[in-house]
Scaffold this motif. Sequence first.
Motif, PDB file in Angstrom:
ATOM      1  N   GLN A  81       0.816  -1.216   0.000  1.00 33.63           N
ATOM      2  CA  GLN A  81       0.000   0.000   0.000  1.00 33.63           C
ATOM      3  C   GLN A  81       0.849   1.266   0.000  1.00 33.63           C
ATOM      4  OE1 GLN A  81      -2.442  -0.741   3.466  1.00 33.63           O
ATOM      5  NE2 GLN A  81      -4.164  -1.379   2.183  1.00 33.63           N
ATOM      6  N   LEU A  82       2.094   1.158   0.411  1.00 32.00           N
ATOM      7  CA  LEU A  82       2.985   2.323   0.453  1.00 32.00           C
ATOM      8  C   LEU A  82       3.479   2.750  -0.924  1.00 32.00           C
ATOM      9  CD1 LEU A  82       5.001   1.242   3.594  1.00 32.00           C
ATOM     10  CD2 LEU A  82       3.569   3.281   3.435  1.00 32.00           C
ATOM     11  N   VAL A  90       5.788  10.102   6.643  1.00 31.39           N
ATOM     12  CA  VAL A  90       5.045   9.070   7.362  1.00 31.39           C
ATOM     13  C   VAL A  90       5.422   9.103   8.843  1.00 31.39           C
ATOM     14  CG1 VAL A  90       4.725   7.493   5.394  1.00 31.39           C
ATOM     15  CG2 VAL A  90       6.789   7.307   6.798  1.00 31.39           C
ATOM     16  N   ASP A  91       4.450   8.708   9.666  1.00 34.59           N
ATOM     17  CA  ASP A  91       4.686   8.465  11.094  1.00 34.59           C
ATOM     18  C   ASP A  91       4.775   6.968  11.279  1.00 34.59           C
ATOM     19  OD1 ASP A  91       4.752  10.942  12.427  1.00 34.59           O
ATOM     20  OD2 ASP A  91       2.569  11.063  12.483  1.00 34.59           O
ATOM     21  N   ILE A  92       5.762   6.525  12.039  1.00 33.27           N
ATOM     22  CA  ILE A  92       5.947   5.100  12.300  1.00 33.27           C
ATOM     23  C   ILE A  92       5.979   4.876  13.801  1.00 33.27           C
ATOM     24  CG2 ILE A  92       7.533   3.140  12.080  1.00 33.27           C
ATOM     25  CD1 ILE A  92       8.465   4.324   9.435  1.00 33.27           C
ATOM     26  N   VAL A 111      10.243   1.326  -0.743  1.00 34.43           N
ATOM     27  CA  VAL A 111       9.647   0.116  -0.191  1.00 34.43           C
ATOM     28  C   VAL A 111      10.114  -1.022  -1.080  1.00 34.43           C
ATOM     29  CG1 VAL A 111       7.523  -1.094   0.392  1.00 34.43           C
ATOM     30  CG2 VAL A 111       7.619   1.388   0.585  1.00 34.43           C
ATOM     31  N   GLU A 112      10.796  -1.960  -0.466  1.00 33.58           N
ATOM     32  CA  GLU A 112      11.308  -3.107  -1.217  1.00 33.58           C
ATOM     33  C   GLU A 112      11.006  -4.364  -0.428  1.00 33.58           C
ATOM     34  OE1 GLU A 112      15.630  -4.542  -2.740  1.00 33.58           O
ATOM     35  OE2 GLU A 112      15.104  -2.445  -3.097  1.00 33.58           O
ATOM     36  N   ILE A 135       1.813   2.510  10.830  1.00 33.44           N
ATOM     37  CA  ILE A 135       2.446   3.507   9.953  1.00 33.44           C
ATOM     38  C   ILE A 135       1.324   4.274   9.268  1.00 33.44           C
ATOM     39  CG2 ILE A 135       2.762   1.773   8.136  1.00 33.44           C
ATOM     40  CD1 ILE A 135       5.240   3.433   7.227  1.00 33.44           C
ATOM     41  N   THR A 136       1.408   5.601   9.342  1.00 38.75           N
ATOM     42  CA  THR A 136       0.375   6.442   8.751  1.00 38.75           C
ATOM     43  C   THR A 136       1.024   7.561   7.930  1.00 38.75           C
ATOM     44  OG1 THR A 136       0.302   7.828  10.744  1.00 38.75           O
ATOM     45  CG2 THR A 136      -1.333   6.054  10.574  1.00 38.75           C
TER      46      THR A 136
END
Length: 141
Positions: A81-82, A90-92, A111-112, A135-136
Amino acid sequence: MIRPEVENLGYVFWGLTSPSTGKKRVVRIYIDAPGGVNIDQCAEVSRQVGLMLEVEDVIPGAFNLEVSSPGLERPFFNPDQLTGYEGRKVDILLHEPMDDRRKYKGELTRVEGETVTVKIDDETVDFDWTAIKKITLVHEF
């Protein structure tokens, strides 16, 4: 069970949360569509999924069903989705502290597979998806 019902109605099943606080469980379903979703579309999904959940009796006891768009500060439920959000903040929140911290904020750079790479200040940090509790997206006006 919920994903196929949402997708049969023509929406993207974004994710689901079910925090158990209080006397009634809350089942929160996030749906999306190209161009976003409106309140009537959320109500349609709520009616259909609510009926299915009642008939199948899969959730014990009383519950409240909420259907929503993921919104501007959307939560992510899987690394796929990222994709497309690179360059955004992003906030994690991590399950366990890393370097004595559980909260991080930075620019999503890559993102991998199961690895999420974020630029925090001038440092690039790799997070394993399984280490991420939440994560948002950070929406900047």
